[in-house]
Design a protein around this motif. Structure first.
Motif, mmCIF file in Angstrom:
data_model
loop_
_atom_site.group_PDB
_atom_site.id
_atom_site.type_symbol
_atom_site.label_atom_id
_atom_site.label_comp_id
_atom_site.label_asym_id
_atom_site.label_seq_id
_atom_site.Cartn_x
_atom_site.Cartn_y
_atom_site.Cartn_z
ATOM 1 N N ASP A 357 0.810 -1.227 0.000
ATOM 2 C CA ASP A 357 0.000 0.000 0.000
ATOM 3 C C ASP A 357 0.842 1.276 0.000
ATOM 4 O OD1 ASP A 357 -2.299 -1.623 0.211
ATOM 5 O OD2 ASP A 357 -2.050 -1.726 2.384
ATOM 6 N N GLN A 358 1.851 1.342 -0.858
ATOM 7 C CA GLN A 358 2.713 2.524 -0.962
ATOM 8 C C GLN A 358 3.402 2.864 0.358
ATOM 9 O OE1 GLN A 358 3.646 4.562 -3.805
ATOM 10 N NE2 GLN A 358 3.005 2.575 -4.607
ATOM 11 N N LYS A 359 3.636 1.830 1.180
ATOM 12 C CA LYS A 359 4.396 1.993 2.406
ATOM 13 C C LYS A 359 5.786 1.396 2.218
ATOM 14 C CE LYS A 359 0.245 1.572 5.289
ATOM 15 N NZ LYS A 359 -0.445 0.731 6.311
ATOM 16 N N LEU A 360 6.681 1.790 3.101
ATOM 17 C CA LEU A 360 8.018 1.208 3.105
ATOM 18 C C LEU A 360 7.974 -0.149 3.802
ATOM 19 C CD1 LEU A 360 9.906 4.497 4.015
ATOM 20 C CD2 LEU A 360 9.885 3.370 1.774
ATOM 21 N N GLN A 361 9.113 -0.831 3.852
ATOM 22 C CA GLN A 361 9.161 -2.195 4.372
ATOM 23 C C GLN A 361 8.739 -2.296 5.838
ATOM 24 O OE1 GLN A 361 13.293 -3.211 3.487
ATOM 25 N NE2 GLN A 361 12.588 -4.779 2.066
ATOM 26 N N GLU A 362 7.987 -3.351 6.128
ATOM 27 C CA GLU A 362 7.668 -3.748 7.496
ATOM 28 C C GLU A 362 7.576 -5.268 7.518
ATOM 29 O OE1 GLU A 362 7.785 -1.670 9.877
ATOM 30 O OE2 GLU A 362 7.238 0.289 9.055
ATOM 31 N N ILE A 363 7.461 -5.833 8.721
ATOM 32 C CA ILE A 363 7.253 -7.274 8.887
ATOM 33 C C ILE A 363 5.758 -7.530 9.046
ATOM 34 C CG2 ILE A 363 7.717 -9.301 10.317
ATOM 35 C CD1 ILE A 363 10.372 -8.069 11.082
ATOM 36 N N TYR A 364 5.261 -8.547 8.323
ATOM 37 C CA TYR A 364 3.840 -8.885 8.338
ATOM 38 C C TYR A 364 3.656 -10.355 8.700
ATOM 39 C CZ TYR A 364 3.151 -4.497 5.779
ATOM 40 O OH TYR A 364 3.128 -3.174 5.395
ATOM 41 N N SER A 365 2.495 -10.655 9.278
ATOM 42 C CA SER A 365 2.117 -12.045 9.538
ATOM 43 C C SER A 365 1.485 -12.627 8.283
ATOM 44 C CB SER A 365 1.114 -12.118 10.689
ATOM 45 O OG SER A 365 -0.156 -11.597 10.268
ATOM 46 N N ASP A 366 1.199 -13.928 8.318
ATOM 47 C CA ASP A 366 0.563 -14.551 7.162
ATOM 48 C C ASP A 366 -0.888 -14.106 6.995
ATOM 49 O OD1 ASP A 366 -0.429 -15.845 9.356
ATOM 50 O OD2 ASP A 366 0.172 -17.854 8.734
ATOM 51 N N GLU A 367 -1.424 -13.376 7.962
ATOM 52 C CA GLU A 367 -2.754 -12.782 7.846
ATOM 53 C C GLU A 367 -2.670 -11.307 7.480
ATOM 54 O OE1 GLU A 367 -4.625 -13.634 11.572
ATOM 55 O OE2 GLU A 367 -5.036 -15.729 11.041
ATOM 56 N N GLU A 368 -1.487 -10.865 7.036
ATOM 57 C CA GLU A 368 -1.240 -9.496 6.586
ATOM 58 C C GLU A 368 -1.319 -8.475 7.727
ATOM 59 O OE1 GLU A 368 -0.268 -8.348 3.636
ATOM 60 O OE2 GLU A 368 -0.465 -10.146 2.392
ATOM 61 N N GLU A 369 -1.147 -8.916 8.971
ATOM 62 C CA GLU A 369 -1.080 -7.983 10.092
ATOM 63 C C GLU A 369 0.326 -7.393 10.154
ATOM 64 O OE1 GLU A 369 -1.337 -7.886 15.006
ATOM 65 O OE2 GLU A 369 -1.551 -9.788 13.900
ATOM 66 N N CYS A 370 0.421 -6.066 10.182
ATOM 67 C CA CYS A 370 1.724 -5.406 10.255
ATOM 68 C C CYS A 370 2.236 -5.489 11.687
ATOM 69 C CB CYS A 370 1.600 -3.952 9.817
ATOM 70 S SG CYS A 370 3.182 -3.096 9.730
ATOM 71 N N LEU A 371 3.431 -6.051 11.881
ATOM 72 C CA LEU A 371 3.958 -6.332 13.216
ATOM 73 C C LEU A 371 5.015 -5.334 13.672
ATOM 74 C CD1 LEU A 371 4.348 -10.217 12.879
ATOM 75 C CD2 LEU A 371 2.383 -8.925 13.757
ATOM 76 N N THR A 372 5.484 -4.465 12.785
ATOM 77 C CA THR A 372 6.534 -3.511 13.139
ATOM 78 C C THR A 372 6.141 -2.108 12.687
ATOM 79 O OG1 THR A 372 7.711 -3.981 11.069
ATOM 80 C CG2 THR A 372 8.389 -5.220 13.020
ATOM 81 N N GLU A 373 6.887 -1.117 13.178
ATOM 82 C CA GLU A 373 6.629 0.279 12.823
ATOM 83 C C GLU A 373 7.929 1.009 12.523
ATOM 84 O OE1 GLU A 373 4.452 1.894 16.101
ATOM 85 O OE2 GLU A 373 2.541 1.083 15.406
ATOM 86 N N PHE A 374 8.831 0.333 11.848
ATOM 87 C CA PHE A 374 10.122 0.955 11.570
ATOM 88 C C PHE A 374 9.984 2.189 10.683
ATOM 89 C CE2 PHE A 374 11.828 -3.045 13.077
ATOM 90 C CZ PHE A 374 12.989 -2.647 13.717
ATOM 91 N N ASN A 375 9.055 2.147 9.741
ATOM 92 C CA ASN A 375 8.939 3.244 8.770
ATOM 93 C C ASN A 375 7.623 4.003 8.885
ATOM 94 O OD1 ASN A 375 11.427 3.097 7.102
ATOM 95 N ND2 ASN A 375 10.718 0.997 6.742
#
Length: 643
Positions: A357-375
């Motif tokens: 979604d036009q965001k920078l890299q993050e870590i996601y779960s297999d359910e597409e839940e964003c797990l980090t907030e680095f960017n």
């Protein structure tokens, strides 16, 4: 709302090397260091839903997690730094405390894995010409050849690695700090994988039989307890990427290259009676081909977990995760649009690093839940243009492209535009974040891009443009330009620029010789002359003839398929040439020839030569040079499109 600035990428966080283990989740985070003109890399873990930094020296690299310790290669003392022939593995307790030197290996190793408490398997890079000599003899020869290269085989240098003549990758077992090579012959190991119980391993590689490079691979199986080995698949059938134990079968990912040449996509095979037998016809790219300039570092694109082999694949303009079992049954695991940059899975728990979604890299779960907030804060409050999709046809072939609008866009106003062409050609542009495109949009440009025939993600037939470079692909690109101009009347037809790198650089040069509809061109790491490319590129001897559909004895065909012929006749467009002097993929001689031709013809031109940079300048070059590159391209476009 603020603009995205040119230097904002220096603040981006780049994530890589994700690993899901019994001990937890680990990964590397990197960021540009402006002071030392490089990148700092740190090891992190996810703990109770939060990211926790584990290392602080900025030098994190390959690591392995075992027995609640993280093992990584480092040399921290002066004594360790003096000895360049060994590897020191440090251990960092996950319970807390300082890292300490745990294992010293008498060889320079990488890609290491623990088999048990006493045994490590790894890859050692050696020079086959000196590896069997005594220490004294080796030092004498190394001192003698310092200052020149004694080249005896093709594939003598590699982009990003330098000269590789005579270099081999040896599989070694390490016990009590002493490394012993597994295979007595000249077998160079490209990849290996362990069985679930670590009693056996599969090694994929080759024995080079002549100065020419070969493409079919051999698979060998090794008993880890004894070192005994046997050949499972001779190097006469397929080009193997990697091989795995899956249930009671050995599964290989590879290509026969029998219908579509070197770029033919891989299929899944099982190995039986020294034959590769088709398990599942796949016919799509293994790995992610989605282009972006906001990544740094790598990670897994294929992971075995239980009875499944998980893999990344590129379909259309996005990359996804699928999995296959021993019977060839395939399931989709991650299917949202964007890019899966790397992933890891353990006992069914899957996480991935991706662009969404036009965001920078993050870590996601297999359910597409964003797990980090680095960017999450980096782009906050800034204008991020949303790609608008355009579906069109050319020669009856359905195609897709995208357009982003400039910052502060107003109806009824005219704007300049930049057409950005991807490399490859067997890669794709999609809807993921691209810093350069977003920056140009923030500087008042429409930006548009597409995936012409030759691109990845739509099967072998779509990607196959051997002998057709500059024909159907060029037609697709020009048709897309027409469609964009028809749909977006706010684009000033007299103020359109074009840029591209690698294959995009080839196409920029082709455009330069075939049309003057663009008012400025910035050609990057390009191909100008297929004949010289054949003889100087690290992939030239096989890639040029394969992609041109003509042998080196057919110089006329190679010449006619080169941009140089029409450039020498027709070039008029002001052209900026970007090249790096250590680019061994598209060697700098291509840029020299183009610049010389344009000067001779009186075409406004400029050559920007970057020292000590490779083909990867725009993606992982030194921060200062990445800033300079993008600034020069933008100034060139401003000069001819905004004046």
């Amino acid at each position: 709302m603020e603009k995205i600035r040119l230097e904002d990428f220096l603040e981006y966080n780049y994530l890589s090397s994700l690993s899901v283990t019994e001990e937890g989740v680990f990964f590397i985070q990197a960021q540009a260091n402006k002071e030392r003109d490089g990148y700092d890399r740190y090891l992190w873990t996810l703990r109770d839903g939060k990211a926790v930094k584990l290392t602080h020296d900025g030098k994190a690299g390959e690591y392995k997690v075992r027995d609640n310790r993280i093992y990584f290669s480092a040399k921290r003392t002066e004594e360790e730094k003096k000895n360049k022939k060994n590897t020191v593995l440090y251990a960092l307790p996950l319970s807390g405390g300082e890292a300490y030197p745990a294992i010293t290996v008498d060889k320079t190793i990488a890609n290491f894995e623990f088999i048990n408490d006493d045994l490590i398997v790894a890859i050692e890079s050696v020079d086959k010409r000196t590896e069997n000599l005594s220490k004294e003899e080796k030092e004498k020869i190394e001192k003698e050849i310092d200052g020149y290269e004694d080249i005896e085989e093709l594939g003598f240098y590699m982009n990003g690695e330098g000269f590789t003549n005579g270099r081999r990758s040896r599989l070694v077992f390490v016990k009590n700090g002493k490394g012993e090579r597994v295979f007595p012959d000249d077998f160079s190991t490209f990849s290996y994988s362990l069985s679930p119980d670590k009693s056996r391993l599969l090694a994929v590689g080759e024995v080079r039989k002549s100065p020419k490079e070969q493409f079919f691979s051999e698979i060998r199986e090794v008993e880890t307890s004894s070192g005994e080995w046997r050949t499972l698949l001779p190097s006469t059938q397929i080009s193997v990427y990697s091989a795995y134990y899956l249930g009671d079968r050995i599964i290989a990912i590879g290509s026969r290259m029998d219908k579509y040449g070197l770029n033919q996509n891989a299929d899944f095979y099982y190995i039986e009676d020294q034959e590769a037998k088709l398990l599942k016809k796949w016919g799509e790219a293994i790995g992610s081909s989605v282009g972006s300039d906001v990544r740094l570092g790598g990670g897994n694109s294929i992971v075995q977990d239980g009875d499944w082999l998980y893999f990344t694949t590129t379909l259309d303009h996005s990359s996804y995760i699928y999995r296959i079992n021993r019977d060839g049954e395939v399931e989709n695991v991650i299917g949202d649009e964007g890019s899966v940059d790397c992933f890891s899975v353990k006992d069914g728990k899957l996480l991935f690093i991706g662009l969404r979604d036009q965001k920078l890299q993050e870590i996601y779960s297999d359910e597409e839940e964003c797990l980090t907030e680095f960017n999450s804060k980096v782009l906050e409050g800034k204008y991020v243009a949303v790609p608008e999709e355009i579906d069109y046809e050319n020669d009856g072939v359905p195609l897709t492209g995208w357009v982003i609008k400039p910052f502060g866009y107003e109806e009824g106003k005219k704007y300049p535009a930049i057409f950005d062409i991807h490399g490859g050609p067997k890669t794709v542009y999609g809807t993921v974040f691209m810093h350069e495109m977003q920056y140009w949009a923030n500087e008042g440009y429409f930006v548009f891009w597409t995936n012409p025939r030759g691109a990845d993600g739509r099967g072998d037939e779509f990607a196959d443009i051997r002998g057709k470079y500059g024909t159907i692909d060029y037609s697709d690109l020009m048709k897309f330009t027409d469609v964009v101009l028809e749909k977006y009347s706010a684009i000033d037809r007299e103020r359109i620029g074009e840029t591209g790198g690698s294959y995009g650089g080839f196409m920029s040069n082709w455009i330069l010789g075939h049309t003057d509809r663009f008012k400025a061109i910035a050609t990057q790491r390009s191909i100008y002359n297929w004949v010289s490319f054949w003889g100087t590129s690290d992939i030239g001897p096989y890639f040029a003839t394969d992609q041109c559909g003509a042998g080196i004895d057919d110089l006329e065909a190679l010449f006619h398929r080169s941009p140089m012929e029409e450039i020498l006749k027709n070039a008029k467009t002001p052209t900026l040439i970007i090249h790096s002097d250590k680019d061994y993929r598209c060697p700098v001689s291509e840029g020299y020839q183009l610049y010389s031709a344009l000067v001779e013809k009186g075409v406004e031109s400029k050559l920007m030569l970057f020292h000590d940079e490779t083909h990867e300048l725009s993606r992982s070059g030194k921060p200062r040079n990445r800033v300079k590159r993008l600034k020069e391209i933008t100034l060139w476009m401003d000069r001819y499109l905004k004046a």
